[in-house]
Design a protein around this motif. Structure first.
Motif, short mmCIF file in Angstrom:
data_model
loop_
_atom_site.label_atom_id
_atom_site.label_comp_id
_atom_site.label_asym_id
_atom_site.label_seq_id
_atom_site.Cartn_x
_atom_site.Cartn_y
_atom_site.Cartn_z
N PHE A 1 1.15 -1.09 -0.25
CA PHE A 1 -0.08 0.18 0.12
C PHE A 1 0.83 1.11 0.12
CE2 PHE A 1 -2.65 -3.06 2.29
CZ PHE A 1 -3.28 -2.82 1.94
N THR A 2 0.74 1.52 -1.09
CA THR A 2 1.34 3.39 -1.12
C THR A 2 0.33 4.44 -0.96
OG1 THR A 2 3.62 2.60 -2.53
CG2 THR A 2 2.79 5.07 -2.05
N LEU A 3 0.16 5.03 0.03
CA LEU A 3 -0.48 6.70 0.20
C LEU A 3 0.49 7.95 0.58
CD1 LEU A 3 -2.26 3.79 2.79
CD2 LEU A 3 -3.99 6.08 2.98
N ASN A 4 0.00 8.85 -0.18
CA ASN A 4 0.70 10.32 0.17
C ASN A 4 -0.38 10.79 0.81
OD1 ASN A 4 0.66 13.01 -0.61
ND2 ASN A 4 2.87 12.64 -1.75
N ILE A 5 -0.27 11.46 1.76
CA ILE A 5 -0.97 12.05 2.98
C ILE A 5 -0.63 12.87 3.14
CG2 ILE A 5 -2.89 11.52 4.95
CD1 ILE A 5 -1.73 8.81 4.43
N THR A 6 -1.86 14.51 3.82
CA THR A 6 -1.57 15.83 3.91
C THR A 6 -2.56 15.81 5.14
OG1 THR A 6 -1.07 16.65 2.11
CG2 THR A 6 -1.16 18.03 4.15
N GLU A 7 -1.03 15.42 6.22
CA GLU A 7 -1.27 15.42 8.17
C GLU A 7 -0.50 16.34 8.65
OE1 GLU A 7 -3.36 16.57 11.07
OE2 GLU A 7 -4.86 15.81 9.26
N GLU A 8 -1.24 17.39 9.87
CA GLU A 8 0.37 16.77 10.38
C GLU A 8 0.49 16.62 11.91
OE1 GLU A 8 0.67 21.84 11.34
OE2 GLU A 8 0.63 22.01 9.15
N ASN A 9 -0.63 16.03 12.25
CA ASN A 9 -1.02 15.75 12.91
C ASN A 9 -1.91 14.62 13.38
OD1 ASN A 9 -0.28 18.30 15.11
ND2 ASN A 9 -2.06 18.55 13.98
N LEU A 10 -0.87 13.06 12.52
CA LEU A 10 -1.85 12.03 12.27
C LEU A 10 -1.37 11.02 13.42
CD1 LEU A 10 -1.96 9.96 9.80
CD2 LEU A 10 0.67 9.33 10.00
N ASP A 11 -2.35 10.52 13.55
CA ASP A 11 -2.21 9.18 15.12
C ASP A 11 -2.06 7.95 13.78
OD1 ASP A 11 -2.84 7.71 17.25
OD2 ASP A 11 -5.31 7.74 17.16
N LYS A 12 -2.92 7.53 13.08
CA LYS A 12 -2.34 6.49 12.46
C LYS A 12 -3.28 6.04 11.15
CE LYS A 12 -6.05 3.60 14.82
NZ LYS A 12 -6.27 2.45 16.11
N VAL A 13 -2.00 5.25 10.56
CA VAL A 13 -3.01 5.28 9.21
C VAL A 13 -3.48 3.47 9.47
CG1 VAL A 13 -3.03 4.52 6.59
CG2 VAL A 13 -2.19 6.25 7.18
N TYR A 14 -4.68 3.45 8.99
CA TYR A 14 -4.66 1.30 9.15
C TYR A 14 -5.88 0.99 8.10
CZ TYR A 14 -9.37 2.16 12.04
OH TYR A 14 -9.99 3.27 12.78
N TYR A 15 -6.29 -0.64 8.76
CA TYR A 15 -7.12 -0.76 7.63
C TYR A 15 -8.23 -2.04 8.62
CZ TYR A 15 -4.76 -5.93 6.80
OH TYR A 15 -3.86 -6.57 7.35
#
Length: 141
Positions: free
Chosen positions: A69-83
């Motif tokens: 999985f390849t994601l380009n994300i804009t977020e300064e305060n990321l907690d998590k990316v999950y499925y």
């Protein structure tokens, strides 16, 4: 609005913080009872974040049972990316992809069993703003 419960009262209200997005604010409460007794709470700090994460691009590639999985994300305060997915017993399960971004990217390889997979990608920040989207694929190996 407030609700009394034996010894305590619980109050809630709504404050529009749109103008303060991305800033740190200080807040406190002034409480006055029906006998005009006055109490001021201590000052607290709050980082205001009402901006949802943005997925600029998403892609996945398959190599046998492995899916990258390849994601380009804009977020300064990321907690998590999950499925999220439902297991064979019908229970919802979560698997973490990333808890931080490197140059705005979350790249993670996971192995899946043979068959059809319907998952939901979730990106959530520290303020619990989130975005979700479904992904389906079939593993033939």
């Amino acid at each position: 609005s407030c609700e009394a419960d034996k010894r305590y009262s619980e109050c809630e209200g709504y404050v529009n913080l749109t103008d303060f997005d991305g800033q740190e604010i200080n807040y406190w409460f002034n409480l006055t009872d029906i006998a005009d007794n006055f109490k001021k709470s201590r000052k607290r700090e709050l980082d205001v974040d009402i901006t949802f994460p943005v997925i600029n691009s998403f892609n996945y590639t398959m190599d046998g049972r492995r899916v990258t999985f390849t994601l380009n994300i804009t977020e300064e305060n990321l907690d998590k990316v999950y499925y999220a997915y439902f297991d064979r017993r019908g229970r919802e399960r979560e698997r973490r992809l990333c808890s931080r971004l490197k140059d705005g990217m979350c790249i993670k390889r996971k192995s899946f069993s043979r068959g059809e997979h319907n998952i939901t990608i979730n990106v959530i920040d520290d303020a619990e703003n989130f975005i979700t989207f479904p992904v389906s694929f079939v593993v033939d190996y």
